[in-house]
Structure formats: structure tokens, C-alpha cells
Write an enzyme that holds these catalytic residues in place. Sequence first.
Site, PDB file in Angstrom:
ATOM      1  N   HIS A 125       2.219   8.884   1.298  1.00  0.00           N
ATOM      2  CA  HIS A 125       1.141   8.816   0.308  1.00  0.00           C
ATOM      3  C   HIS A 125       1.558   9.749  -0.823  1.00  0.00           C
ATOM      4  CE1 HIS A 125      -1.510   6.934   3.374  1.00  0.00           C
ATOM      5  NE2 HIS A 125      -0.805   7.675   4.204  1.00  0.00           N
ATOM      6  N   HIS A 143       5.458   6.222   6.850  1.00  0.00           N
ATOM      7  CA  HIS A 143       5.136   5.824   5.473  1.00  0.00           C
ATOM      8  C   HIS A 143       4.655   7.079   4.757  1.00  0.00           C
ATOM      9  CE1 HIS A 143       1.304   5.628   7.652  1.00  0.00           C
ATOM     10  NE2 HIS A 143       0.843   6.166   6.534  1.00  0.00           N
ATOM     11  N   HIS A 162       0.821  -1.208   0.000  1.00  0.00           N
ATOM     12  CA  HIS A 162       0.000   0.000   0.000  1.00  0.00           C
ATOM     13  C   HIS A 162       0.858   1.261   0.000  1.00  0.00           C
ATOM     14  CE1 HIS A 162      -3.264  -2.681   1.027  1.00  0.00           C
ATOM     15  NE2 HIS A 162      -2.616  -3.087   2.097  1.00  0.00           N
ATOM     16  N   HIS A 175       3.615  10.358   7.001  1.00  0.00           N
ATOM     17  CA  HIS A 175       3.005  10.087   8.307  1.00  0.00           C
ATOM     18  C   HIS A 175       3.982   9.358   9.217  1.00  0.00           C
ATOM     19  CE1 HIS A 175      -1.257  10.189   6.363  1.00  0.00           C
ATOM     20  NE2 HIS A 175      -0.818  11.396   6.683  1.00  0.00           N
ATOM     21  N   THR A 216      -6.095   6.352   8.179  1.00  0.00           N
ATOM     22  CA  THR A 216      -6.639   6.571   6.832  1.00  0.00           C
ATOM     23  C   THR A 216      -6.614   5.296   5.994  1.00  0.00           C
ATOM     24  OG1 THR A 216      -4.539   7.288   5.852  1.00  0.00           O
ATOM     25  CG2 THR A 216      -5.883   8.986   6.890  1.00  0.00           C
ATOM     26  N   THR A 217      -6.325   4.158   6.646  1.00  0.00           N
ATOM     27  CA  THR A 217      -6.430   2.850   5.993  1.00  0.00           C
ATOM     28  C   THR A 217      -7.274   1.946   6.899  1.00  0.00           C
ATOM     29  OG1 THR A 217      -4.391   2.115   7.074  1.00  0.00           O
ATOM     30  CG2 THR A 217      -4.181   2.996   4.838  1.00  0.00           C
TER      31      THR A 217
HETATM   32 ZN   LIG Z   1      -0.744   7.341   6.179  1.00  0.00          ZN
END
Ligand SMILES: [Zn+2]
Length: 311
Positions: free
Chosen positions: A117, A115, A88, A140, A224-225
Site C-alpha cells: 500500500h 502486496h 488494487h 503485507h 483491509t480490503t
Molecule cells: Zn494489504
Amino acid sequence: MRLLLALLALGAARPVACAESHWCYDIQAEAPNSVCEGPDKWGGDCQKEQQSPINIVTTKAEVDHNLGPFSFFGYDGKNTWTVQNNGHSVMVLLGDNVMIAGGGLAAQYRAKQLHLHWSVELDRGSEHSLDGDRFAMELHVVHEKEKQTSRNQKEAQDSNDEIAVLAFLVEDGSEENEGFRPLVEALSKIPQPNTNTTMSASLLDLLPKKEKLRHYFRYLGSLTTPNCDEKVVWTVFEEPIRLHRDQILAFSQKLFYDNQQKLNMTDNVRPLQRRGKRPVFKSQAAGLLLPLPLPALLAPTLAGLAAAFLH
Ligand SMILES: [Zn+2]
Ligand SMILES: *[C@@H]1O[C@H](CO)[C@@H](O)[C@H](O)[C@H]1NC(C)=O
Ligand SMILES: *[C@@H]1O[C@H](CO)[C@@H](O)[C@H](O)[C@H]1NC(C)=O
């Protein structure tokens, strides 16, 4: 007959495949032959009301004087970190020795992982937006609250600030960000999901200068996942990280969602969620620089007080 049995077996296998079908981003759900579930079908708490990310209307954020500076522990230590393509995102595992405190948080928090995005569209890769503007990427750093022995377990599990995420928006610039070089180089080694490598860096190498981290926004939301647990105290820093455009694009070029390396990992961004009635706070003077150094502002006041006292 054999064929029929084979077909029946396939039919029987189907619901299992469905039940196992995994969450994914829209770009994956829209790919041909996709069986994964995009954001509008995510389960867990994902369809609830206190979700993240949100758009932050900066002029409506209320100043909260408790939102002081952060203390960072272990952020400056150079370490060899494990870096993973987790299917992801790219995730850096942060060991056990990185902590934060202050910043208006109720406890100390221990860092677990960071991680990012991103997108190839440089105004579509962040999850949060500021006054409707999205950025090229969002980083994040995920922390978990340190358990205090006096607190009972139930309270700990139910609290809506179990996790503290520090969010940094990323802008494109014309200069290479040298602090990001080890991470960008690591990407080429982990194109496929569930592979890992290592990189040597300190966390501070990745972030804006420490003195620029006093200005930030704060609200309560979710991961957010999936499962989108509503237990995150969010900090979105005003000062962006700047990366060269090529460094940003490397994430979409080097990483893939699939083992066949057909679907570039990009647009791993959850759509905006409703803010609802949740307040958004900002640290004092977010967006402003004091016109005078603080002592210069305080001195006349103190002199005035002393005069009044002596009187
Ligand atoms: Zn995140
Ligand atoms: C990294 O990958 C290797 C090989 O797949 C595996 O043996 C190792 O346990 C992984 N390390 C971590 C920290 O996930
Ligand atoms: C997808 O990956 C390939 C191989 O690295 C790269 O050439 C291409 O530019 C990537 N596409 C996007 C949209 O980044």
C-alpha cells in the site's frame, strides 16, 4: 421510437451496472464519472467492529512473553515469482513453499502472496500508524493457517486467526534498497490492471535484517480490503524497511488503476478503523535494546540460585 427503445434499454442496464460496481479506494471513488464504491460503502464485514488497520499506541501495548521470534522457512530461497497488477495493488504470488512458525502463533502458516500500500505523500502511504505517525508504504505478507487434520472444519472456518499477515512499514531514505530493485523494475511491465510479469528475488531481500524482526506488535483484526473478513492475526514489525524516495514514488508512477492509464495507482490505503476494546500486545523489549547481553543478566541470578540450593 428507436431512440426511445435505446434509452429504455440503457435505463434497464443501469441497475445491473450498479450491482456489479466494484469496491475501490477513495481516490478512485472521487475521480470524475466514477461508479465504484469507496471504503465507507464497502460491504461484507467491512462495517463491523474488529477491523483493520488501526493506530497502535506503542506505550499502551502490553508485553506478552509468548511473542517470541519467528521462524521463516523458504524466505531465503531465490525464486522466480509471478508479479501482478491486480487493480488494487501490486501482488507477488508466493507459490507453495514459504512458511512461518513461532512468533506466538498457534500453528504454522503458509505464505500465499505479498502486496503493498502506498502514497506519493511519504507520511500517508501506510495503513497502520504508530502513535499517530503514518509511513510511506506498508508491505503485507499474507499467510494461511495450515489445516490440522484433528481440527474439525467448522472450528477452522470460525477461528479469528485463519490468516496471519506480517506487516512491514516502509520509510523513505537516501540510499537505494538493492533488494527491492527487481520488484521496482517489474512495475514498468505491468502498468494496467490484470497484467502480470515475473521477478527473481528472495523474500528476505525485501525485508529488514532477520535479527531486527524480534520486535513487533500483535492484535486481532481483519483484511483491509473487502470482504474485510475478521480472521486476521496481525503482526506489525517495529523495524521499518527503508527505500529510496524514488523507489517509493515509482509505484505511483508506473502502476495504474485503469486500462486507459489515466488514474495513477496511489493512495491504495484503507482509512484507520476503531480499535475499540481490543488489546494490542508487543513482544518483549519491543522498542528497547537490552543494556547487557542476556547471559550477563542471567549469570548472577543462576549463581544466586545455585548458592541457595547448596546451602
Ligand atoms: Zn494489504
Ligand atoms: C499471467 O498473464 C498471462 C497473460 O495474461 C496468463 O496467461 C497467465 O495465466 C497469467 N499467470 C498468472 C499466474 O496469473
Ligand atoms: C502518474 O503517472 C505519470 C506517468 O508515469 C507520471 O509522470 C506522474 O508523475 C504520475 N503521478 C503521480 C502523482 O505519481
